[in-house]
Design an enzyme around this catalytic site. Structure first.
Site, PDB file in Angstrom:
ATOM      1  N   GLY A  74      14.688 -89.329  69.846  1.00 27.24           N
ATOM      2  CA  GLY A  74      14.882 -90.369  69.452  1.00 27.24           C
ATOM      3  C   GLY A  74      15.996 -91.308  70.283  1.00 27.24           C
ATOM      4  O   GLY A  74      15.578 -92.405  71.081  1.00 27.24           O
ATOM      5  N   SER A  75      15.985 -90.410  71.382  1.00 25.27           N
ATOM      6  CA  SER A  75      16.762 -91.738  72.726  1.00 25.27           C
ATOM      7  C   SER A  75      15.996 -91.833  73.491  1.00 25.27           C
ATOM      8  O   SER A  75      15.805 -93.015  74.036  1.00 25.27           O
ATOM      9  CB  SER A  75      17.796 -90.473  73.327  1.00 25.27           C
ATOM     10  OG  SER A  75      18.684 -90.086  72.910  1.00 25.27           O
ATOM     11  N   ALA A  76      14.489 -91.095  73.149  1.00 22.39           N
ATOM     12  CA  ALA A  76      13.516 -91.011  74.720  1.00 22.39           C
ATOM     13  C   ALA A  76      12.687 -92.790  73.940  1.00 22.39           C
ATOM     14  O   ALA A  76      12.571 -93.858  74.455  1.00 22.39           O
ATOM     15  CB  ALA A  76      12.488 -90.475  74.406  1.00 22.39           C
ATOM     16  N   PRO A 101       8.978 -83.695  68.134  1.00 24.50           N
ATOM     17  CA  PRO A 101       9.493 -83.201  67.592  1.00 24.50           C
ATOM     18  C   PRO A 101      10.831 -83.531  67.222  1.00 24.50           C
ATOM     19  O   PRO A 101      11.960 -83.789  68.145  1.00 24.50           O
ATOM     20  CB  PRO A 101       9.064 -81.517  67.470  1.00 24.50           C
ATOM     21  CG  PRO A 101       8.719 -80.859  68.618  1.00 24.50           C
ATOM     22  CD  PRO A 101       8.208 -82.392  69.393  1.00 24.50           C
ATOM     23  N   MET A 108      14.284 -82.425  71.659  1.00 28.87           N
ATOM     24  CA  MET A 108      13.503 -82.771  72.569  1.00 28.87           C
ATOM     25  C   MET A 108      13.538 -84.419  72.997  1.00 28.87           C
ATOM     26  O   MET A 108      13.614 -84.629  73.697  1.00 28.87           O
ATOM     27  CB  MET A 108      12.045 -82.304  72.798  1.00 28.87           C
ATOM     28  CG  MET A 108      11.932 -81.550  72.649  1.00 28.87           C
ATOM     29  SD  MET A 108      10.442 -80.856  72.642  1.00 28.87           S
ATOM     30  CE  MET A 108      10.719 -80.464  74.100  1.00 28.87           C
ATOM     31  N   ASP A 144      22.400 -89.299  75.563  1.00 30.75           N
ATOM     32  CA  ASP A 144      20.883 -88.759  75.579  1.00 30.75           C
ATOM     33  C   ASP A 144      20.391 -90.288  76.530  1.00 30.75           C
ATOM     34  O   ASP A 144      18.897 -90.192  77.681  1.00 30.75           O
ATOM     35  CB  ASP A 144      20.329 -87.969  75.474  1.00 30.75           C
ATOM     36  CG  ASP A 144      20.162 -86.897  75.431  1.00 30.75           C
ATOM     37  OD1 ASP A 144      21.341 -86.049  76.260  1.00 30.75           O
ATOM     38  OD2 ASP A 144      19.666 -85.683  74.495  1.00 30.75           O
ATOM     39  N   LYS A 166      12.326 -84.779  76.665  1.00 32.62           N
ATOM     40  CA  LYS A 166      13.203 -84.517  77.790  1.00 32.62           C
ATOM     41  C   LYS A 166      13.201 -82.567  77.359  1.00 32.62           C
ATOM     42  O   LYS A 166      13.146 -82.762  76.015  1.00 32.62           O
ATOM     43  CB  LYS A 166      14.744 -85.372  78.010  1.00 32.62           C
ATOM     44  CG  LYS A 166      15.174 -85.043  76.713  1.00 32.62           C
ATOM     45  CD  LYS A 166      16.007 -83.497  76.468  1.00 32.62           C
ATOM     46  CE  LYS A 166      17.463 -83.341  75.539  1.00 32.62           C
ATOM     47  NZ  LYS A 166      17.773 -82.483  74.988  1.00 32.62           N
ATOM     48  N   ALA A 187      14.392 -84.330  64.984  1.00 29.40           N
ATOM     49  CA  ALA A 187      15.179 -83.234  65.005  1.00 29.40           C
ATOM     50  C   ALA A 187      14.758 -81.267  65.879  1.00 29.40           C
ATOM     51  O   ALA A 187      15.381 -80.606  65.422  1.00 29.40           O
ATOM     52  CB  ALA A 187      15.573 -83.215  63.354  1.00 29.40           C
TER      53      ALA A 187
HETATM   54  P1  ATP Z   1      18.888 -85.041  70.635  1.00 25.81           P
HETATM   55  O1  ATP Z   1      18.858 -86.193  72.055  1.00 25.81           O
HETATM   56  O2  ATP Z   1      20.438 -84.516  70.434  1.00 25.81           O
HETATM   57  O3  ATP Z   1      18.090 -83.917  71.725  1.00 25.81           O
HETATM   58  P2  ATP Z   1      16.842 -84.013  68.168  1.00 25.81           P
HETATM   59  O4  ATP Z   1      15.657 -84.366  69.382  1.00 25.81           O
HETATM   60  O5  ATP Z   1      16.837 -82.901  68.463  1.00 25.81           O
HETATM   61  O6  ATP Z   1      18.298 -85.261  69.311  1.00 25.81           O
HETATM   62  P3  ATP Z   1      15.879 -87.165  67.242  1.00 25.81           P
HETATM   63  O7  ATP Z   1      14.389 -85.920  67.007  1.00 25.81           O
HETATM   64  O8  ATP Z   1      16.249 -87.875  68.225  1.00 25.81           O
HETATM   65  O9  ATP Z   1      16.369 -85.464  67.388  1.00 25.81           O
HETATM   66  O10 ATP Z   1      16.351 -87.369  66.093  1.00 25.81           O
HETATM   67  C1  ATP Z   1      17.719 -86.866  65.952  1.00 25.81           C
HETATM   68  C2  ATP Z   1      17.597 -87.290  64.088  1.00 25.81           C
HETATM   69  O11 ATP Z   1      18.230 -88.736  64.508  1.00 25.81           O
HETATM   70  C3  ATP Z   1      16.781 -87.541  63.512  1.00 25.81           C
HETATM   71  O12 ATP Z   1      16.859 -86.494  62.289  1.00 25.81           O
HETATM   72  C4  ATP Z   1      16.699 -89.330  62.457  1.00 25.81           C
HETATM   73  O13 ATP Z   1      16.934 -89.285  61.545  1.00 25.81           O
HETATM   74  C5  ATP Z   1      16.930 -89.493  63.456  1.00 25.81           C
HETATM   75  N1  ATP Z   1      16.465 -90.895  64.649  1.00 25.81           N
HETATM   76  C6  ATP Z   1      16.680 -91.982  64.695  1.00 25.81           C
HETATM   77  N2  ATP Z   1      15.726 -93.018  65.023  1.00 25.81           N
HETATM   78  C7  ATP Z   1      15.095 -91.982  65.811  1.00 25.81           C
HETATM   79  C8  ATP Z   1      13.199 -91.921  66.433  1.00 25.81           C
HETATM   80  N3  ATP Z   1      13.290 -92.626  66.827  1.00 25.81           N
HETATM   81  N4  ATP Z   1      12.920 -91.105  66.320  1.00 25.81           N
HETATM   82  C9  ATP Z   1      13.380 -89.443  65.744  1.00 25.81           C
HETATM   83  N5  ATP Z   1      14.382 -89.724  65.207  1.00 25.81           N
HETATM   84  C10 ATP Z   1      15.175 -90.942  64.787  1.00 25.81           C
END
Ligand code: ATP
Length: 296
Positions: A100-102, A92, A97, A132, A10, A94
Site C-alpha cells: 500500500g505504501s509503495a 501480496p 512488503m 513507510d 520493500k 497485508a
Molecule cells: P506494511 O506497510 O505495514 O508492511 P503490508 O504490506 O503488510 O503493510 P499492505 O498490503 O500495504 O500491507 O496493506 C495493508 C492494508 O491496507 C490492506 O489490508 C488494505 O486494506 C489497505 N490498503 C489500502 N490501499 C492499499 C493498496 N493500494 N494496496 C494494498 N493494500 C491497501
C-alpha cells in the site's frame, strides 16, 4: 494522456523494534530495500467519463491509499484535471512488503509528472499516510529510524537476491505490533542505538551482512499469530538460501542469497517451491530509476 509507474515492494533486511513512543508508533531501526516485485500503476486523464478522481485496485477492499493520495493532493491545491488510476497488484496484500505504501509513493511520483505538486506536499503527505511511505518515494536501499519515517541512504550492499514466499493469508501490521508488545519481544532504546551503530559498521565493509544483523524483531509475533509461517521458513532453508526470515510484519517469508550467482539461485528455488507456494518468486534489489513514471 496515460502514464505508468512501477511501485516496488520493500523487504526489511533487519528490523529492530523498540517500545511504543508517545504517538503509539514503535521506535525502530531498519534496513529497507526496494525489490523487483512490483505493483503497476497507470494514471490516465481526459477520458471525459468522470468529473472526479477514480481509483481501481482489484483485490484490495476498503479505502485505498492511492485515493488518499489524490484527495490529499487536491486539499493541498494540486490542479491537474480529474484522473483515473488503475492499480495492478502483484505485491501480496497485508503481506509485510509495504504494498500500500509503495502504491501511495508511486501515485505521488505520477501526480508530480502530470502537474507540479505544491511545495513540500509530497513529503508531508507521504509522512501523514504512513511511516513507510516516505522511504518509498524514491526506491532503493535506506536505513529507517524513528518510526521508519526518518530515512537515509546507505552504501551499496554486497551482491544479493531474494526468494519471496507469499502466504495464502495476510496479517494486520497493527495486530503484529500488538502481539510483539504482548509477548514482550521489543528492545530497550540503548539496544536500538547499539544495533544502529553495528549496522553502519557492517554496511561500510561492503561484505554480506552477518546473521546477527539479519534479524526481524516482529518475526516471533508473526509466528505466534500464524505458526504456519514456520513451514515457509523451513522450505526457504531447504531451498538453499543463505538466510530465511519473515518480511516486515509478515506473513511473507523471504530467503536471502548472497553472491554473484544469487539471482540464478533464488530463481531456481522459486521454481522448485512453486508446487507448494504457487506465488513463489525470485526478486532482485532495484534503485530509483525503476519507479520512474513513463508515458504509457
Ligand atoms: P506494511 O506497510 O505495514 O508492511 P503490508 O504490506 O503488510 O503493510 P499492505 O498490503 O500495504 O500491507 O496493506 C495493508 C492494508 O491496507 C490492506 O489490508 C488494505 O486494506 C489497505 N490498503 C489500502 N490501499 C492499499 C493498496 N493500494 N494496496 C494494498 N493494500 C491497501
Amino acid at each position: 494522456m496515460r502514464l505508468r509507474a512501477l511501485a516496488p515492494a520493500k523487504v526489511n533486511l533487519c528490523l529492530f523494534v523498540g517500545g511504543p513512543r508517545g504517538d503509539q508508533r514503535h521506535e525502530l531501526v531498519t534496513l529497507l530495500e526496494s525489490i523487483s516485485l512490483a505493483d503497476e500503476l497507470e494514471l490516465s486523464t481526459g477520458s471525459g467519463e468522470t468529473a472526479e478522481d477514480e481509483v481501481s485496485c482489484p483485490g484490495v477492499g476498503g479505502p485505498n491509499l492511492v485515493s488518499s493520495v489524490l484527495a490529499g493532493l487536491r486539499e493541498r491545491g494540486w490542479r491537474a484535471p480529474p484522473v483515473k488510476v488503475d492499480v495492478l497488484k502483484r505485491i501480496p496484500v497485508a503481506g509485510g512488503m509495504g504494498g500500500g505504501s509503495a502504491d501511495a509513493a508511486a501515485a505521488l511520483r505520477l501526480a508530480a509528472e502530470l502537474d507540479p505538486l505544491p511545495a513540500d506536499a509530497a513529503g508531508e503527505l507521504a509522512a501523514s499516510l504512513g511511516a513507510d511511505v516516505p522511504s518509498q518515494l524514491s526506491p532503493g536501499a535506506v536505513i529507517g529510524t524513528g518510526a521508519g519515517e526518518i530515512v537515509e541512504g546507505t552504501a551499496p550492499l554486497a551482491p544479493h537476491a531474494f526468494l519471496i514466499l507469499p502466504q495464502r493469508f495476510g496479517l494486520s501490521t497493527a495486530d503484529v505490533y500488538a502481539e510483539a508488545d504482548r509477548i514482550d519481544s521489543t528492545r530497550a532504546r540503548e539496544e536500538l542505538v547499539r544495533r544502529r551503530a553495528a549496522l553502519s559498521r557492517a554496511l561500510a565493509g561492503g561484505e554480506p551482512l552477518p546473521a546477527a544483523l539479519l534479524v526481524n524483531d516482529l518475526e516471533p509475533a508473526a509466528f505466534s499469530l500464524r505458526p504456519e509461517i514456520g513451514e515457509a521458513l523451513e522450505a526457504a532453508r531447504e531451498a538453499g538460501c543463505d538466510h530465511a526470515m519473515v518480511c516486515g510484519s509478515g506473513p511473507t517469508v523471504i530467503g536471502l542469497y548472497w553472491g554473484e550467482d544469487a539471482e540464478r539461485r533464488a530463481a531456481q528455488a522459486s521454481h522448485t517451491l512453486r508446487p507448494r507456494f504457487p506465488k513463489a518468486a525470485g526478486a532482485v534489489p532495484v534503485t530509483a530509476g525503476f519507479g520512474l513514471p513513463l508515458v504509457a
